[in-house]
Design an enzyme around this catalytic site. Structure first.
Site, short mmCIF file in Angstrom:
data_model
loop_
_atom_site.label_atom_id
_atom_site.label_comp_id
_atom_site.label_asym_id
_atom_site.label_seq_id
_atom_site.Cartn_x
_atom_site.Cartn_y
_atom_site.Cartn_z
N TYR A 109 -36.34 -27.40 18.81
CA TYR A 109 -37.32 -26.40 18.60
C TYR A 109 -37.13 -25.69 17.49
O TYR A 109 -38.00 -25.41 16.41
CB TYR A 109 -37.46 -25.44 19.68
CG TYR A 109 -38.24 -24.37 19.72
CD1 TYR A 109 -39.85 -24.60 19.92
CD2 TYR A 109 -38.19 -23.15 19.16
CE1 TYR A 109 -40.68 -23.56 19.57
CE2 TYR A 109 -39.01 -22.18 18.91
CZ TYR A 109 -40.63 -22.44 19.17
OH TYR A 109 -41.16 -21.38 19.08
N LYS A 132 -39.52 -25.62 13.84
CA LYS A 132 -40.05 -24.48 13.16
C LYS A 132 -39.63 -24.26 11.57
O LYS A 132 -40.14 -23.77 10.91
CB LYS A 132 -39.67 -23.34 14.28
CG LYS A 132 -40.70 -23.33 15.47
CD LYS A 132 -41.95 -23.51 15.21
CE LYS A 132 -42.87 -23.50 16.54
NZ LYS A 132 -44.14 -23.75 16.35
#
Length: 265
Positions: free
Chosen positions: A163, A167
């Site tokens: 994750y 990002k």
């Protein structure tokens, strides 16, 4: 300065905006705020029932009926249809909000390649593909793009490796495309929320007790002493999408209660 110019900040009246991940959380809140500000909306999400509920909240604000363009963004044909349907319906596109994304827990020791691929496909590849298809239309309107990233793209946290990587990629994508599109007067920015009260952490696997404790811990890791609200992120997205941000491009804006300035996880 005339009063109507002084507060052009959040007026999106008449602008056509495509919002992904609009069926819940930040996407839903952004859609409703955009509706209040007069935008014409194309809303994407995988949960059609929730998408319809969000659309009703938009019309309850007195806004025009949103165009619903549901579907899974990891399917390339679906992405093409979303753009085609939006342009066919409105004839233009002024704002793209790339909000759809997923969160999953996992470290270098525990997360397999399947999880990595799923997160990168959803959080990065779909943003690349949808933006690529929307850019020709945004060039015509000198429009803007707002990507919903995360403070996890700017700071390092254990246990959410893929994750965080996804990002960070979104933030770099934002900066690079901002430079590429600036000569054509298309602005590209991202917002980077800290902990925001949505269902994303529960969908990632936290049960009610774990989530409650997570929110308590969030009081310590945000300088303002609390997690954020969806509305607070939506307001920043609206600002960056609006003409009030006409000289802002290529930024990754933390909406995180000061978490980016702190040392603790």
């Amino acid at each position: 300065m005339a009063s109507d110019d002084a507060f052009k900040v959040s007026s999106l009246k008449g602008k056509v905006a495509l919002v992904t991940g609009a069926s819940s959380g930040i996407g839903a809140g952004t859609s409703i705020l955009f509706a209040k500000l007069g935008a014409l909306l194309a809303l994407n999400g995988r949960d059609v029932e929730n998408l319809q509920k969000v659309a009703k909240q938009c019309t309850d604000c007195g806004a025009a009926e949103p165009l619903l363009v549901p579907g899974d963004l990891t399917d390339e044909e679906t992405v093409k249809k979303i753009v085609e349907q939006t342009i066919a319906h409105f004839g233009r596109l002024d704002v793209l909000v790339n909000n759809a994304g997923i969160l999953a827990m996992g470290s270098i020791e525990t997360a397999d390649l399947a999880q990595y691929d799923k997160i990168m496909n959803m959080n990065v590849r779909t943003v690349y593909h949808l933006t690529q298809l929307c850019v020709p239309h945004l060039i015509k309107t000198k429009g803007s793009i707002v990507n919903v990233s995360s403070i996890n793209g700017q700071r390092s946290f254990p246990g959410v490796l893929a994750y965080c990587m996804s990002k960070a990629a979104v933030d770099q994508f934002t900066r690079c495309t901002a430079l590429e599109l600036a000569p054509k007067q298309v602005r590209v920015n991202s917002v980077c929320p800290g902990v925001i009260i949505t269902d994303v952490h529960k969908r990632a696997g936290l049960d009610e007790d774990q989530y409650a404790q997570f929110l308590v811990n969030s009081q310590q890791i945000h300088a303002l002493g609390r997690p954020g609200e969806v509305e607070e992120v939506a307001q920043s997205i609206a600002f960056l999408a609006s003409d009030a941000a006409s000289f802002i491009t290529g930024i990754n804006l933390p909406i995180d209660g000061g978490r980016n300035a702190m040392c603790p996880f």
